[in-house]
Design an enzyme around this catalytic site. Structure first.
Site, PDB file in Angstrom:
ATOM      1  N   VAL A   1      38.750  42.805  31.524  1.00  0.00           N
ATOM      2  CA  VAL A   1      37.800  43.907  31.746  1.00  0.00           C
ATOM      3  C   VAL A   1      37.882  44.340  33.208  1.00  0.00           C
ATOM      4  O   VAL A   1      38.402  43.619  34.049  1.00  0.00           O
ATOM      5  CB  VAL A   1      36.328  43.497  31.418  1.00  0.00           C
ATOM      6  CG1 VAL A   1      36.151  43.256  29.932  1.00  0.00           C
ATOM      7  CG2 VAL A   1      35.893  42.279  32.213  1.00  0.00           C
ATOM      8  N   CYS A   2      37.348  45.534  33.480  1.00  0.00           N
ATOM      9  CA  CYS A   2      37.332  46.089  34.833  1.00  0.00           C
ATOM     10  C   CYS A   2      36.536  45.157  35.756  1.00  0.00           C
ATOM     11  O   CYS A   2      35.486  44.688  35.344  1.00  0.00           O
ATOM     12  CB  CYS A   2      36.689  47.469  34.795  1.00  0.00           C
ATOM     13  SG  CYS A   2      36.507  48.220  36.407  1.00  0.00           S
ATOM     14  N   PRO A   3      36.907  44.870  37.002  1.00  0.00           N
ATOM     15  CA  PRO A   3      38.079  45.448  37.687  1.00  0.00           C
ATOM     16  C   PRO A   3      39.352  44.622  37.535  1.00  0.00           C
ATOM     17  O   PRO A   3      40.359  44.949  38.123  1.00  0.00           O
ATOM     18  CB  PRO A   3      37.633  45.448  39.147  1.00  0.00           C
ATOM     19  CG  PRO A   3      36.803  44.205  39.280  1.00  0.00           C
ATOM     20  CD  PRO A   3      36.117  44.031  37.942  1.00  0.00           C
ATOM     21  N   MET A   4      39.305  43.511  36.728  1.00  0.00           N
ATOM     22  CA  MET A   4      40.489  42.650  36.643  1.00  0.00           C
ATOM     23  C   MET A   4      41.685  43.366  36.020  1.00  0.00           C
ATOM     24  O   MET A   4      42.831  43.021  36.311  1.00  0.00           O
ATOM     25  CB  MET A   4      40.155  41.373  35.851  1.00  0.00           C
ATOM     26  CG  MET A   4      39.299  40.403  36.637  1.00  0.00           C
ATOM     27  SD  MET A   4      40.059  39.910  38.199  1.00  0.00           S
ATOM     28  CE  MET A   4      41.359  38.839  37.595  1.00  0.00           C
TER      29      MET A   4
ATOM     30  N   GLU B   1      37.713  52.680  28.717  1.00  0.00           N
ATOM     31  CA  GLU B   1      37.693  52.580  30.186  1.00  0.00           C
ATOM     32  C   GLU B   1      39.070  52.270  30.802  1.00  0.00           C
ATOM     33  O   GLU B   1      39.478  52.970  31.737  1.00  0.00           O
ATOM     34  CB  GLU B   1      36.604  51.551  30.573  1.00  0.00           C
ATOM     35  CG  GLU B   1      36.371  51.373  32.045  1.00  0.00           C
ATOM     36  CD  GLU B   1      37.267  50.313  32.647  1.00  0.00           C
ATOM     37  OE1 GLU B   1      37.377  49.224  32.049  1.00  0.00           O
ATOM     38  OE2 GLU B   1      37.868  50.584  33.686  1.00  0.00           O
TER      39      GLU B   1
END
Ligand SMILES: [Zn+2]
Lengths: 73, 249
Positions: free
Chosen positions: A12-15, A41
């Site tokens: 998931v963001c930001p990974m 996203e």
């Protein structure tokens, strides 16, 4: 020129972008990285972020439940 | 506490996949920044910064550097350094902290400056600033400093690769003193609070410099005048009779 592959569908963001950026930093200019990512996203943000860093998006394709993004360093 | 900086050189250990993942997650918000990336983050992680002070200016400085992941912080103060080191480790256990006594001679000061990537003086006696300035000029190492006068707070720096003709921190302090002459002293409470702003500014300039960018403070002086809530940038001229840098033309 090398070809490599990265799957960020479990991230998931930001990974998602961290993994893409760290991998692209290790590649030599002209190398191609194929990224498997989810819609939503990641699909909205990763291609844009990659371009902001000065890397080229070669293609984006829908593949089953995921998307495939090809980036040239 | 010891004076000796020799034990401070990096020892590197093999990192596991789990370590790598923890590193990415801890610094993810910085790695994605265009000016940082993985390389910049590793540069910060491998950097050693000498930080003088443990007061209201040093605290935000230490915490911002620790949060950014500066690998080693040497905290030099005659007292209170253990407390600041503990606060840093609380914020980021990956930062190595070392409490040291401030150098007492030019030899000790130059040895320290040569062992670190950046030296930042967050307040302290004028004699300490003069000693560090002399050392930085002698061995061509970068130095950032923040200090307080009755009228204002000041921040300035001297780059490692200063061109001949660039003012040292002695010249900067003299120019600032002349500039402030005749001005009324500021409210001590305002001065006290404003020290934190200077500490944050020093942190920003330290990180910029470690990442290879030029600092706006090199051979320049920024004045924070709390009574006017204003900042002033003071263009500094090298003093022809400066006891430190006059020989360098
Ligand atoms: Zn000078």
């Amino acid at each position: 020129m090398t070809e490599s592959f990265l799957d960020i569908t479990h991230e998931v963001c930001p990974m998602t972008f961290v993994l893409v950026k760290l991998r692209l930093e290790t590649l030599s200019p002209g190398s191609r990285l194929t990224i498997r990512l989810n819609g939503g996203e990641p699909l909205a943000n990763i291609p844009r972020s990659v371009q902001e860093e000065g890397w080229r998006v070669e293609s984006v394709m829908e593949e089953g439940p995921h998307y495939t993004l090809v980036v040239v360093r | 506490m010891s004076h000796c900086p020799t034990e401070l050189l990096a020892e590197t250990k093999e990192s596991t996949e789990a370590d790598e993942r923890e590193w990415m997650e801890r610094y993810s918000r910085q790695i994605i920044l265009p000016g940082v990336g993985g390389r910049g983050q590793r540069t910060l992680n491998q950097a050693t910064v000498a930080l003088f002070g443990c007061g209201p200016m040093a605290i935000p400085l230490a915490l911002y550097l620790a949060g950014a992941g500066v690998g080693r912080l040497l905290v030099l103060a005659s007292s209170g350094s253990d407390w600041l080191c503990a606060m840093v480790r609380d914020l980021n256990p990956q930062v190595t902290t070392v409490a040291l006594a401030p150098p007492a001679s030019l030899e000790e000061a130059t040895a320290l400056l040569l062992a670190v990537q950046m030296t930042v003086l967050a307040e302290g006696k004028t004699s300490l600033r003069e000693l560090l300035n002399q050392a930085a000029f002698t061995v061509k190492r970068p130095l950032l400093a923040g200090w307080q006068q009755p009228e204002a707070l000041l921040a300035a720096g001297a780059a490692a690769d200063s061109a001949s003709g660039a003012a040292c921190l002695h010249c900067v302090a003299q120019s600032a003193q002349q500039h402030l002459q005749g001005r009324a002293a500021a409210d001590p409470l305002l001065l006290h609070v404003a020290r934190g702003a200077i500490g944050s500014l020093l942190a920003m300039e330290t990180l910029r410099s470690l990442l290879g960018h030029s600092s706006a403070l090199w051979h320049n002086c920024l004045l924070l005048l709390p009574e006017q809530s204003s900042y002033q940038s003071l263009a500094v001229q090298k003093i022809s009779s400066c006891p430190v840098c006059a020989s360098d033309r």
